[in-house]
Design an enzyme around this catalytic site. Structure first.
Site, PDB file in Angstrom:
ATOM      1  N   LYS A 150       0.803  -1.091   0.013  1.00 30.34           N
ATOM      2  CA  LYS A 150      -0.109  -0.031   0.039  1.00 30.34           C
ATOM      3  C   LYS A 150       0.876   1.062  -0.148  1.00 30.34           C
ATOM      4  CE  LYS A 150      -2.199  -1.083   3.965  1.00 30.34           C
ATOM      5  NZ  LYS A 150      -1.302  -2.321   4.195  1.00 30.34           N
ATOM      6  N   ARG A 210     -10.004   0.411   8.734  1.00 30.80           N
ATOM      7  CA  ARG A 210      -9.263  -0.472   9.123  1.00 30.80           C
ATOM      8  C   ARG A 210     -10.227  -1.509   9.852  1.00 30.80           C
ATOM      9  NH1 ARG A 210      -3.734  -0.073   8.872  1.00 30.80           N
ATOM     10  NH2 ARG A 210      -2.383  -1.586   9.454  1.00 30.80           N
ATOM     11  N   ARG A 235      12.167  -5.193   4.494  1.00 29.82           N
ATOM     12  CA  ARG A 235      11.768  -3.808   4.398  1.00 29.82           C
ATOM     13  C   ARG A 235      12.653  -2.932   5.276  1.00 29.82           C
ATOM     14  NH1 ARG A 235       5.619  -2.073   5.503  1.00 29.82           N
ATOM     15  NH2 ARG A 235       5.904  -3.146   7.613  1.00 29.82           N
ATOM     16  N   ARG A 266      11.299  -1.528  10.910  1.00 31.97           N
ATOM     17  CA  ARG A 266      10.138  -1.281  11.601  1.00 31.97           C
ATOM     18  C   ARG A 266      10.342  -2.260  12.890  1.00 31.97           C
ATOM     19  NH1 ARG A 266       5.169   0.246   8.303  1.00 31.97           N
ATOM     20  NH2 ARG A 266       4.095  -1.345   9.752  1.00 31.97           N
ATOM     21  N   ARG A 310      -0.194  -9.378  13.023  1.00 29.05           N
ATOM     22  CA  ARG A 310      -0.617  -8.507  12.109  1.00 29.05           C
ATOM     23  C   ARG A 310      -1.773  -8.957  11.091  1.00 29.05           C
ATOM     24  NH1 ARG A 310       4.176  -5.332  10.435  1.00 29.05           N
ATOM     25  NH2 ARG A 310       2.932  -3.939   9.194  1.00 29.05           N
TER      26      ARG A 310
HETATM   27  P1  AP5 Z   1       4.757  -1.493   1.901  1.00 31.52           P
HETATM   28  O1  AP5 Z   1       4.555  -0.686   0.725  1.00 31.52           O
HETATM   29  O2  AP5 Z   1       5.413  -0.891   3.072  1.00 31.52           O
HETATM   30  O3  AP5 Z   1       3.544  -2.407   2.303  1.00 31.52           O
HETATM   31  P2  AP5 Z   1       2.090  -1.745   3.031  1.00 31.52           P
HETATM   32  O4  AP5 Z   1       0.986  -2.528   2.445  1.00 31.52           O
HETATM   33  O5  AP5 Z   1       2.449  -0.228   3.383  1.00 31.52           O
HETATM   34  O6  AP5 Z   1       2.480  -2.374   4.525  1.00 31.52           O
HETATM   35  P3  AP5 Z   1       2.584  -2.008   5.956  1.00 31.52           P
HETATM   36  O7  AP5 Z   1       2.944  -3.197   6.846  1.00 31.52           O
HETATM   37  O8  AP5 Z   1       2.791  -0.637   6.170  1.00 31.52           O
HETATM   38  O9  AP5 Z   1       0.932  -1.878   6.426  1.00 31.52           O
HETATM   39  P4  AP5 Z   1       0.303  -1.955   7.569  1.00 31.52           P
HETATM   40  O10 AP5 Z   1      -1.011  -1.807   7.266  1.00 31.52           O
HETATM   41  O11 AP5 Z   1       0.425  -3.040   8.409  1.00 31.52           O
HETATM   42  O12 AP5 Z   1       0.915  -1.105   8.561  1.00 31.52           O
HETATM   43  P5  AP5 Z   1       0.662   0.589   8.948  1.00 31.52           P
HETATM   44  O13 AP5 Z   1       1.673   1.510   8.809  1.00 31.52           O
HETATM   45  O14 AP5 Z   1      -0.697   0.666   8.029  1.00 31.52           O
HETATM   46  O15 AP5 Z   1       5.479  -2.821   1.317  1.00 31.52           O
HETATM   47  C1  AP5 Z   1       6.211  -3.575   2.362  1.00 31.52           C
HETATM   48  C2  AP5 Z   1       7.499  -4.247   1.590  1.00 31.52           C
HETATM   49  O16 AP5 Z   1       7.485  -4.997   0.433  1.00 31.52           O
HETATM   50  C3  AP5 Z   1       8.456  -3.078   1.366  1.00 31.52           C
HETATM   51  O17 AP5 Z   1       9.668  -3.491   1.775  1.00 31.52           O
HETATM   52  C4  AP5 Z   1       8.401  -2.936  -0.058  1.00 31.52           C
HETATM   53  O18 AP5 Z   1       9.675  -2.349  -0.664  1.00 31.52           O
HETATM   54  C5  AP5 Z   1       8.186  -4.226  -0.548  1.00 31.52           C
HETATM   55  N1  AP5 Z   1       7.462  -4.206  -1.753  1.00 31.52           N
HETATM   56  C6  AP5 Z   1       6.496  -3.553  -2.220  1.00 31.52           C
HETATM   57  N2  AP5 Z   1       5.867  -4.238  -3.347  1.00 31.52           N
HETATM   58  C7  AP5 Z   1       6.669  -5.019  -3.678  1.00 31.52           C
HETATM   59  C8  AP5 Z   1       6.557  -5.832  -4.728  1.00 31.52           C
HETATM   60  N3  AP5 Z   1       5.770  -5.687  -5.643  1.00 31.52           N
HETATM   61  N4  AP5 Z   1       7.277  -7.025  -4.836  1.00 31.52           N
HETATM   62  C9  AP5 Z   1       8.192  -7.102  -3.889  1.00 31.52           C
HETATM   63  N5  AP5 Z   1       8.340  -6.516  -2.731  1.00 31.52           N
HETATM   64  C10 AP5 Z   1       7.685  -5.384  -2.813  1.00 31.52           C
HETATM   65  O19 AP5 Z   1       0.052   0.326  10.367  1.00 31.52           O
HETATM   66  C11 AP5 Z   1       1.144  -0.117  11.545  1.00 31.52           C
HETATM   67  C12 AP5 Z   1       0.302  -0.081  12.865  1.00 31.52           C
HETATM   68  O20 AP5 Z   1      -0.386   1.112  13.023  1.00 31.52           O
HETATM   69  C13 AP5 Z   1      -0.703  -1.238  12.846  1.00 31.52           C
HETATM   70  O21 AP5 Z   1      -0.307  -2.367  13.096  1.00 31.52           O
HETATM   71  C14 AP5 Z   1      -1.705  -0.473  14.057  1.00 31.52           C
HETATM   72  O22 AP5 Z   1      -1.251  -0.818  15.170  1.00 31.52           O
HETATM   73  C15 AP5 Z   1      -1.553   1.012  13.788  1.00 31.52           C
HETATM   74  N6  AP5 Z   1      -2.593   1.403  12.799  1.00 31.52           N
HETATM   75  C16 AP5 Z   1      -2.162   1.995  11.581  1.00 31.52           C
HETATM   76  N7  AP5 Z   1      -3.585   2.644  11.007  1.00 31.52           N
HETATM   77  C17 AP5 Z   1      -4.268   2.183  11.929  1.00 31.52           C
HETATM   78  C18 AP5 Z   1      -5.800   2.201  11.893  1.00 31.52           C
HETATM   79  N8  AP5 Z   1      -6.620   2.848  10.896  1.00 31.52           N
HETATM   80  N9  AP5 Z   1      -6.677   1.889  12.852  1.00 31.52           N
HETATM   81  C19 AP5 Z   1      -6.087   1.055  14.016  1.00 31.52           C
HETATM   82  N10 AP5 Z   1      -4.621   0.910  14.072  1.00 31.52           N
HETATM   83  C20 AP5 Z   1      -3.985   1.630  12.875  1.00 31.52           C
HETATM   84 ZN    ZN Z   2       2.562   1.101   4.949  1.00 27.71          ZN
END
Ligand code: AP5
Ligand code: ZN
Length: 218
Positions: free
Chosen positions: A13, A88, A123, A156, A167
């Site tokens: 994402k 979410r 990552r 991270r 997660r």
């Molecule tokens: P990346 O683009 O970083 O993936 P992502 O989908 O953004 O993954 P996240 O882990 O950031 O999502 P998340 O939803 O768990 O975390 P968030 O920060 O929102 O890609 C991942 C890796 O793959 C990278 O290394 C990238 O380079 C690689 N990659 C990308 N595309 C690729 C490809 N095509 N091929 C190979 N490799 C590739 O949330 C973190 C925490 O915050 C949550 O756990 C929760 O505690 C809290 N939180 C956040 N939002 C909320 C909410 N709305 N409600 C409640 N709690 C929340």
């Molecule tokens: Zn992300």
């Protein structure tokens, strides 16, 4: 353009959000990045959120909804925005509906769990900007350094394998139901309902960007 990027942790994402936001000139609203900024700033909310995030759980709907509602009133959101990692939960989606926030599109990026563990373990992130790299699949120009600022990249805390598994479970239980929520709403033909598109998140970053941009205009 007002859109939601929906997908499991590690689906890509954040990676795709930067391309889409650049192309459409809209801000990326990542609740994860906002929470990490609060943790870094050491605010009371940040300290409370840190424990939950490090364990792979979800921060309370009340806090998240408050953060987002405030964020979308800012001037740079006038022409649209992209939600990354929000909503979410069903209550978060309901809160947007109740507030009359009109959305154009929900784009689901679909990646199997097996690919996700490998993506998370490699990552690396630039905390200040949220720019994301992967040691093997999307490496920075200089190992360990952000391409734009040259600053240090970090891993991270929540990318440890056991936390990633938690997660993924939390995603299945609390966030996956949004696939049906938005899918069924779109199928009703309601004028307020955003379009729903699903793309495969397997392939190179460029291939997925191509699919995403096509889905946005189809
Ligand atoms: P990346 O683009 O970083 O993936 P992502 O989908 O953004 O993954 P996240 O882990 O950031 O999502 P998340 O939803 O768990 O975390 P968030 O920060 O929102 O890609 C991942 C890796 O793959 C990278 O290394 C990238 O380079 C690689 N990659 C990308 N595309 C690729 C490809 N095509 N091929 C190979 N490799 C590739 O949330 C973190 C925490 O915050 C949550 O756990 C929760 O505690 C809290 N939180 C956040 N939002 C909320 C909410 N709305 N409600 C409640 N709690 C929340
Ligand atoms: Zn992300």
């Amino acid at each position: 353009m007002r859109l939601i990027l929906l997908g499991a942790p590690g689906a890509g994402k954040g990676t795709q959000a930067s391309f889409i936001c650049q192309k459409y000139g809209i801000p990326q609203i990542s609740t994860g990045d906002m929470l990490r900024a609060a943790v870094k700033a050491g605010t009371e909310m940040g300290l409370a959120a840190k424990k939950i995030m490090d364990a792979g759980g979800l921060v309370s709907d009340e806090i998240i909804i408050g953060l987002v509602k405030e964020r979308i009133t800012q001037a740079d959101c006038a022409n649209g925005f992209l939600f990354d990692g929000f909503p979410r939960t069903i209550p978060q989606a309901d809160a947007m509906k109740a507030a009359g926030v009109k959305l154009d599109l929900v784009l689901e990026i679909d990646v199997p769990d097996t690919a996700i563990i490998e993506r998370m373990s490699g990552r690396r992130v630039h905390v200040a900007s949220g720019r994301t790299y992967h040691v093997k699949f999307n490496p920075p120009k200089v190992a360990g350094q952000d391409d734009v600022t040259g600053e240090e990249l970090i891993q991270r805390k929540d990318d440890e394998e056991a936390t990633v598994r938690t997660r993924l479970e939390v995603y299945q239980a609390q966030t996956r139901p949004l696939v049906d929520y938005y899918g069924e709403w779109a199928a009703t033909g309601d004028a307020q309902a955003p379009r729903y598109r699903k793309i495969s998140g397997l392939g190179t970053v460029e291939e997925i960007t191509g699919r995403a941009l096509e889905a946005l205009t189809s």
